[in-house]
Design an enzyme around this catalytic site. Structure first.
Site, PDB file in Angstrom:
ATOM      1  N   ARG A  50       0.852  -1.183   0.000  1.00  0.00           N
ATOM      2  CA  ARG A  50       0.000   0.000   0.000  1.00  0.00           C
ATOM      3  C   ARG A  50       0.885   1.228   0.000  1.00  0.00           C
ATOM      4  O   ARG A  50       1.698   1.399   0.907  1.00  0.00           O
ATOM      5  CB  ARG A  50      -0.850  -0.061   1.270  1.00  0.00           C
ATOM      6  N   THR A  66      -0.840   7.635  -0.982  1.00  0.00           N
ATOM      7  CA  THR A  66      -2.140   7.526  -1.654  1.00  0.00           C
ATOM      8  C   THR A  66      -3.019   6.418  -1.067  1.00  0.00           C
ATOM      9  O   THR A  66      -4.223   6.393  -1.309  1.00  0.00           O
ATOM     10  CB  THR A  66      -1.946   7.213  -3.146  1.00  0.00           C
ATOM     11  N   ASP A 124       0.671  -2.330  12.274  1.00  0.00           N
ATOM     12  CA  ASP A 124       1.056  -2.804  10.940  1.00  0.00           C
ATOM     13  C   ASP A 124       1.335  -4.301  11.019  1.00  0.00           C
ATOM     14  O   ASP A 124       2.330  -4.737  11.617  1.00  0.00           O
ATOM     15  CB  ASP A 124       2.308  -2.050  10.468  1.00  0.00           C
ATOM     16  N   ASP A 145       4.772  -5.615   9.586  1.00  0.00           N
ATOM     17  CA  ASP A 145       5.899  -5.254  10.439  1.00  0.00           C
ATOM     18  C   ASP A 145       5.915  -6.085  11.718  1.00  0.00           C
ATOM     19  O   ASP A 145       6.975  -6.489  12.198  1.00  0.00           O
ATOM     20  CB  ASP A 145       5.850  -3.761  10.794  1.00  0.00           C
TER      21      ASP A 145
HETATM   22  C1  PRP Z   1      -1.204  -4.166   4.678  1.00  0.00           C
HETATM   23  C2  PRP Z   1      -2.093  -5.366   4.867  1.00  0.00           C
HETATM   24  C3  PRP Z   1      -2.937  -5.346   3.629  1.00  0.00           C
HETATM   25  C4  PRP Z   1      -3.113  -3.857   3.376  1.00  0.00           C
HETATM   26  C5  PRP Z   1      -4.473  -3.461   3.864  1.00  0.00           C
HETATM   27  O1  PRP Z   1      -0.162  -4.455   3.814  1.00  0.00           O
HETATM   28  O2  PRP Z   1      -1.388  -6.579   5.044  1.00  0.00           O
HETATM   29  O3  PRP Z   1      -2.343  -5.976   2.504  1.00  0.00           O
HETATM   30  O4  PRP Z   1      -2.086  -3.200   4.143  1.00  0.00           O
HETATM   31  O5  PRP Z   1      -4.730  -2.144   3.540  1.00  0.00           O
HETATM   32  P1  PRP Z   1      -5.864  -1.724   2.500  1.00  0.00           P
HETATM   33  O6  PRP Z   1      -7.072  -2.543   2.802  1.00  0.00           O
HETATM   34  O7  PRP Z   1      -6.053  -0.268   2.792  1.00  0.00           O
HETATM   35  O8  PRP Z   1      -5.343  -1.956   1.115  1.00  0.00           O
HETATM   36  P2  PRP Z   1       1.007  -3.413   3.496  1.00  0.00           P
HETATM   37  O9  PRP Z   1       0.654  -2.570   2.326  1.00  0.00           O
HETATM   38  O10 PRP Z   1       1.382  -2.702   4.758  1.00  0.00           O
HETATM   39  O11 PRP Z   1       2.169  -4.361   3.004  1.00  0.00           O
HETATM   40  P3  PRP Z   1       3.057  -5.417   3.817  1.00  0.00           P
HETATM   41  O12 PRP Z   1       2.141  -6.573   4.177  1.00  0.00           O
HETATM   42  O13 PRP Z   1       4.083  -5.802   2.831  1.00  0.00           O
HETATM   43  O14 PRP Z   1       3.592  -4.743   5.034  1.00  0.00           O
HETATM   44  N1  URA Z   2      -2.428  -2.422   7.153  1.00  0.00           N
HETATM   45  C1  URA Z   2      -2.038  -2.842   8.387  1.00  0.00           C
HETATM   46  O1  URA Z   2      -1.109  -3.657   8.522  1.00  0.00           O
HETATM   47  N2  URA Z   2      -2.694  -2.332   9.466  1.00  0.00           N
HETATM   48  C2  URA Z   2      -3.694  -1.461   9.356  1.00  0.00           C
HETATM   49  O2  URA Z   2      -4.267  -1.048  10.388  1.00  0.00           O
HETATM   50  C3  URA Z   2      -4.080  -1.040   8.072  1.00  0.00           C
HETATM   51  C4  URA Z   2      -3.430  -1.547   6.985  1.00  0.00           C
END
Ligand code: PRP
Ligand code: URA
Length: 213
Positions: free
Chosen positions: A108, A112, A204, A207
């Site tokens: 994400r 944006t 997150d 993370d």
């Molecule tokens: C997080 C989560 C989802 C997304 C959710 O991933 O694991 O994939 O955000 O957000 P949304 O519903 O607003 O799209 P992230 O983009 O942080 O990537 P990562 O798992 O690689 O940390």
């Molecule tokens: N992605 C995450 O990992 N946590 C949130 O709360 C939203 C998006």
């Protein structure tokens, strides 16, 4: 149970899931325990999510006689959204050892909040598999909806989305784009904050699973 005002959503309400979700949300939970909890909650959800899987009869020879048993019919694929969805795979795979695993890479954009695709690899032929799309977090819904778009473009058929924490905004957005895909969540939270994080949420997920922050 299906949510009255959020079409497409089923919140799986179970004492063990509620207990483990509280531990998962706790900011002091270590990365090691967080990872184990994500896997355990995903496994507990599997019981409900697979309730309507078709089975076919098989002959079983017991020590005493021959009888008819059942086996799950058809192919199943788990498709985690990288990175955080990876944490859900092992728990489900323990219950469905024959499931194949695809991967969809999306992150994400922090400004944006739009999903940015970077990887796509799924078992072929994808249309012959019943798919479980996995991501712990459904926030704006953009990542899960994009992943479902990519799977449909590749020829996917039946699919369900499994998340641990859903925000109402994400459920509405996903259901508007994919009304044919059932959403299963371990918890429905209150809202998103200005940065697109779920409240009360768990932070997150990626993370915390991988200890990157
Ligand atoms: C997080 C989560 C989802 C997304 C959710 O991933 O694991 O994939 O955000 O957000 P949304 O519903 O607003 O799209 P992230 O983009 O942080 O990537 P990562 O798992 O690689 O940390
Ligand atoms: N992605 C995450 O990992 N946590 C949130 O709360 C939203 C998006």
């Amino acid at each position: 149970m299906p949510s009255a005002d959020l079409p497409g959503l089923t919140v799986i309400d179970h004492p063990l899931i509620r207990h483990k979700m509280a531990l998962l949300r706790d900011a002091t939970t270590s990365s090691r325990d967080f990872k184990a909890l994500v896997s355990e909650i995903a496994a507990l959800m599997t019981y409900e999510v697979t309730r309507d899987l078709p089975t076919e009869p098989i002959e079983v020879v017991t020590p005493l006689e021959t009888t008819t048993g059942a086996q799950v019919a058809g192919k199943i694929a788990l498709v985690p959204i990288l990175r955080a969805g990876l944490g859900m795979v092992d728990g489900i795979n323990q219950l469905i050892p024959n499931a194949r695993v695809g991967h969809i890479g999306l992150y994400r954009d922090h400004e944006t909040l739009e999903p940015v695709p970077y990887y796509f690899k799924v078992p072929e032929p994808i249309g012959e598999h019943r798919l479980f799309l996995l991501d712990p977090m459904l926030a704006t819904g953009g990542s899960a909806a994009e992943a479902a778009d990519e799977l449909k473009r590749a020829g996917a058929g039946e699919m369900a989305l499994l998340v641990l924490v859903a925000a109402p905004e994400g459920v509405r957005a996903f259901n508007a784009r994919h009304p044919d895909i059932a959403i299963y969540a371990a918890a429905l939270d209150r809202e998103l904050n200005r940065d697109g994080y779920i409240l009360p949420g768990l932070g997150d997920a990626g993370d915390r699973i991988f200890g990157t922050r």
